[in-house]
Design a protein around this motif. Structure first.
Motif, PDB file in Angstrom:
ATOM      1  N   PHE A  14      33.036  -8.977  -6.427  1.00 38.55           N
ATOM      2  CA  PHE A  14      31.704  -8.757  -5.748  1.00 38.55           C
ATOM      3  C   PHE A  14      30.810  -9.873  -5.406  1.00 38.55           C
ATOM      4  O   PHE A  14      29.938  -9.798  -4.443  1.00 38.55           O
ATOM      5  N   ALA A  17      31.807 -10.855  -1.928  1.00 36.38           N
ATOM      6  CA  ALA A  17      31.324  -9.872  -0.908  1.00 36.38           C
ATOM      7  C   ALA A  17      29.921  -9.933  -0.997  1.00 36.38           C
ATOM      8  O   ALA A  17      29.329  -9.869   0.247  1.00 36.38           O
ATOM      9  N   TYR A  18      29.105 -10.242  -1.722  1.00 33.14           N
ATOM     10  CA  TYR A  18      27.632 -10.735  -1.817  1.00 33.14           C
ATOM     11  C   TYR A  18      27.465 -11.684  -0.544  1.00 33.14           C
ATOM     12  O   TYR A  18      26.727 -11.599   0.134  1.00 33.14           O
ATOM     13  N   LEU A  55      32.495  -0.860   3.163  1.00 28.95           N
ATOM     14  CA  LEU A  55      32.926  -2.045   2.015  1.00 28.95           C
ATOM     15  C   LEU A  55      33.475  -0.967   1.134  1.00 28.95           C
ATOM     16  O   LEU A  55      33.006  -0.113   0.705  1.00 28.95           O
ATOM     17  N   LEU A  62      37.985  -6.201  -3.280  1.00 30.91           N
ATOM     18  CA  LEU A  62      37.055  -5.430  -2.286  1.00 30.91           C
ATOM     19  C   LEU A  62      37.432  -5.884  -0.831  1.00 30.91           C
ATOM     20  O   LEU A  62      37.831  -7.071  -0.675  1.00 30.91           O
ATOM     21  N   LEU A  98      27.209  -2.126  -1.989  1.00 25.41           N
ATOM     22  CA  LEU A  98      27.791  -2.923  -3.092  1.00 25.41           C
ATOM     23  C   LEU A  98      27.287  -2.675  -4.478  1.00 25.41           C
ATOM     24  O   LEU A  98      28.232  -2.687  -5.365  1.00 25.41           O
TER      25      LEU A  98
END
Length: 184
Positions: A14, A17-18, A55, A62, A98
Motif C-alpha cells: 500500500f 502504491a501511495y 489499481l 498491488l 487505494l
C-alpha cells in the motif's frame, strides 16, 4: 497484546502504491505524500469508479494497469478544461481506490484474527485519508494510530515492547514551551 498475522505478501504494498500515485502525478521529491493528500482534497465530490480497474490487488501485492498513465493524463486534461488544477481528479480517484483496497485488506485481517482492536503503523498511516478510511470502515471497535506511525515510531515502539516496557500516556505537545512574556 500484539498478535502476529501470517499474511503472505511479496509484491508492492500500500505505501509503495501511495508513492507511485504521487509519482504518477509528478508531485516531486519534497513532501509528495502530503502534496498528494492536499491535491486530492481539492477534488469535487464525484464518482471515482473509473479508477477501479487502474489499481488492483493481485495474489502477491498491488498492481497498476498499463493504461493508468493515460487515464491520469486524460483526467488532468479534463481538470484543466473544468478550471481545476491538473491532477485533482486523478489524485482523489486513485486515493479513494487505494483506500478501498486497504479496507478490503483490513476486512481479511479482521476475519482471520477476530480481534476488535487495531493499531495502525507504517508510513501509509501518516496520511489522514488512510487512517480515516480504516476508522470509518467500522471493522474494528477501536482503531489506534500512534503519534508517529512511521518507521521511527515503529522502531521505538518495537524496542520498548521487546523490553517489556508498559505504555505510558504522554502529551503530544513535546516541543519547547514559552511563557506569555516570551511570546510577546
Amino acid at each position: 497484546d500484539i498478535h502476529p498475522v501470517n499474511s503472505p505478501w511479496t509484491g508492492p504494498g500500500f505505501a509503495t502504491a501511495y508513492a507511485a500515485i504521487a509519482d504518477l502525478l509528478g508531485l516531486g521529491a519534497v513532501a509528495p505524500a502530503q502534496r498528494l493528500e492536499a491535491l486530492a482534497r481539492l477534488a469535487p465530490a464525484g464518482d471515482h469508479a473509473w479508477a477501479r480497474p487502474l489499481l488492483q490487488r493481485t495474489s502477491s501485492g498491488l498492481a497498476f494497469a498499463p493504461e493508468t498513465r493515460a487515464a491520469v493524463d486524460d483526467a488532468g486534461a479534463a481538470d484543466l478544461l473544468a478550471g481545476r488544477p491538473a491532477g485533482v481528479t486523478a489524485a482523489a480517484a486513485l486515493l479513494a481506490r487505494l483506500g478501498d483496497l486497504v479496507v478490503e485488506h483490513l476486512t481479511t485481517v479482521r476475519e482471520r484474527v477476530g480481534l476488535a482492536d487495531l493499531c495502525l503503523g507504517g508510513s501509509l498511516f501518516r496520511q489522514s485519508s488512510m487512517t480515516t478510511r480504516a476508522k470509518q470502515s467500522a471493522l474494528f471497535d477501536r482503531v489506534f494510530v500512534p503519534v508517529d506511525p512511521g518507521d521511527g515510531g515503529l522502531a521505538v515502539g518495537a524496542a520498548l515492547h521487546g523490553l517489556g516496557a508498559a505504555p505510558a500516556l504522554t502529551s503530544p505537545f513535546l516541543g519547547p514551551a514559552y511563557s506569555a512574556e516570551e511570546i510577546k
